[in-house]
Design an enzyme around this catalytic site. Sequence first.
Site, PDB file in Angstrom:
ATOM      1  N   GLY A 106       0.845  -1.198   0.000  1.00 37.56           N
ATOM      2  CA  GLY A 106       0.000   0.000   0.000  1.00 37.56           C
ATOM      3  C   GLY A 106       0.874   1.240   0.000  1.00 37.56           C
ATOM      4  N   LEU A 107       0.215   2.377  -0.198  1.00 36.13           N
ATOM      5  CA  LEU A 107       0.939   3.653  -0.255  1.00 36.13           C
ATOM      6  C   LEU A 107       1.611   3.979   1.072  1.00 36.13           C
ATOM      7  CD1 LEU A 107      -1.814   5.811  -2.046  1.00 36.13           C
ATOM      8  CD2 LEU A 107       0.392   5.096  -3.038  1.00 36.13           C
ATOM      9  N   SER A 108       2.551   4.871   1.023  1.00 38.00           N
ATOM     10  CA  SER A 108       3.142   5.391   2.259  1.00 38.00           C
ATOM     11  C   SER A 108       2.013   6.049   3.060  1.00 38.00           C
ATOM     12  CB  SER A 108       4.205   6.433   1.897  1.00 38.00           C
ATOM     13  OG  SER A 108       4.708   7.024   3.061  1.00 38.00           O
ATOM     14  N   GLY A 109       1.929   5.724   4.329  1.00 43.34           N
ATOM     15  CA  GLY A 109       0.887   6.297   5.184  1.00 43.34           C
ATOM     16  C   GLY A 109      -0.419   5.524   5.181  1.00 43.34           C
ATOM     17  N   SER A 110      -0.473   4.423   4.443  1.00 40.92           N
ATOM     18  CA  SER A 110      -1.739   3.657   4.383  1.00 40.92           C
ATOM     19  C   SER A 110      -1.954   2.826   5.652  1.00 40.92           C
ATOM     20  CB  SER A 110      -1.761   2.755   3.142  1.00 40.92           C
ATOM     21  OG  SER A 110      -0.657   1.865   3.165  1.00 40.92           O
ATOM     22  N   GLY A 111      -0.906   2.650   6.445  1.00 41.02           N
ATOM     23  CA  GLY A 111      -1.052   1.904   7.700  1.00 41.02           C
ATOM     24  C   GLY A 111      -0.380   0.536   7.699  1.00 41.02           C
ATOM     25  N   LYS A 112       0.567   0.331   6.799  1.00 39.76           N
ATOM     26  CA  LYS A 112       1.240  -0.982   6.688  1.00 39.76           C
ATOM     27  C   LYS A 112       1.975  -1.356   7.982  1.00 39.76           C
ATOM     28  CE  LYS A 112       3.808   0.307   3.172  1.00 39.76           C
ATOM     29  NZ  LYS A 112       3.356   1.699   3.083  1.00 39.76           N
ATOM     30  N   SER A 113       2.796  -0.436   8.471  1.00 40.18           N
ATOM     31  CA  SER A 113       3.589  -0.745   9.671  1.00 40.18           C
ATOM     32  C   SER A 113       2.685  -0.937  10.881  1.00 40.18           C
ATOM     33  CB  SER A 113       4.588   0.376   9.965  1.00 40.18           C
ATOM     34  OG  SER A 113       5.347   0.640   8.831  1.00 40.18           O
ATOM     35  N   SER A 180       6.069  -1.810  -2.089  1.00 35.89           N
ATOM     36  CA  SER A 180       6.095  -2.734  -3.237  1.00 35.89           C
ATOM     37  C   SER A 180       5.094  -2.297  -4.309  1.00 35.89           C
ATOM     38  CB  SER A 180       5.850  -4.182  -2.795  1.00 35.89           C
ATOM     39  OG  SER A 180       4.854  -4.306  -1.825  1.00 35.89           O
TER      40      SER A 180
END
Length: 276
Positions: A106-113, A180
């Site tokens: 997902g985009l930066s800031g989408s909440g992956k981490s 990715s």
Amino acid sequence: MALKLGSASLWETNAMGLNHKADKRLAALHGVDVRSSFLKPVKATSGYSNNAASLINDCVVISGKNFHQMATVGKSTNIVWHKCPVEKFDRQELLMQKGCVIWITGLSGSGKSTLACTLNRGLHSRGKLTYILDGDNVRHGLNNDLSFKAEDRAENIRRIGEVAKLFADAGIICIASLISPFKKDRDDCRALLPEGDFIEVFLDVPLEVCEARDPKGLYKLARSGKIKGFTGIDDPYEPPVNCEIVLQQKGEDCISPCEMAETVISYLEERGYLQA
Ligand SMILES: Nc1ncnc2c1ncn2[C@@H]1O[C@H](COP(=O)(O)OS(=O)(=O)O)[C@@H](OP(=O)(O)O)[C@H]1O
Ligand SMILES: Nc1ncnc2c1ncn2[C@@H]1O[C@H](COP(=O)(O)OP(=O)(O)O)[C@@H](O)[C@H]1O
């Protein structure tokens, strides 16, 4: 293990077994009779990458008492896969779980981490062994030679895919969390794993929401031209087409990280990954 070449019996001294069909076929081609009663039961695990394009050359070499399947993989010539009698299956029994890769994109800031950590906590509290490979973190070490150009992103993803594969082979539930952005790179990582063991999770959060969050101030820098080639601004993001799980942000309603993690845990539970 005993091998017979003509009338002579050869005893292989290392622990590597000729226990898959290709080995036996190649042995037969070279006139080597494999006494199958000495072999372990066959498990269909080849050590080679199943990316056929990277396997250029593959031949059997008999030197002295040893019988090897020699290969050229990428730029590595004359290499031999060493097998160990303790395998993935055995490690999974020990851990009471199945090794797999949960690939969060997902985009930066989408909440992956955030999702990776919440999921990690949820699984850990259920007694499951996990490990997070976070793009940002891996770039602090193993991948600190890579930029954000398309080819470097591809290499970043390839390396993380290979490391994730090793974790899964260790029997661990590996959570890979990285932008990715390119479908092909993600699909190449999927192809490294057995069917079903690569679980792609798409954090489908609109760019406006990610940009409004902007916890690191990177979107602001990208908009002002201080960061070039920022995903979603002046660099592409290709959404997954047929991924296993889509976690969609609908309008103003945010699904909480706990709810998202529960969705992923239920998926793993239903498919038997939380037991040996
Ligand atoms: N140009 C550019 N584009 C996107 N992201 C950038 C860029 N420069 C730095 N960053 C920071 O690097 C984090 C993304 O690294 P990844 O390894 O996940 O990226 S990639 O998969 O190789 O595309 C990303 O972290 P997340 O916000 O957690 O996604 C950013 O903090
Ligand atoms: N489900 C969610 N709902 C609301 N805010 C979230 C959610 N998940 C993450 N956030 C917030 O969004 C921001 C970006 O999250 P982060 O996990 O760092 O994203 P990424 O790793 O994709 O860059 C953080 O401030 C985080 O607190």
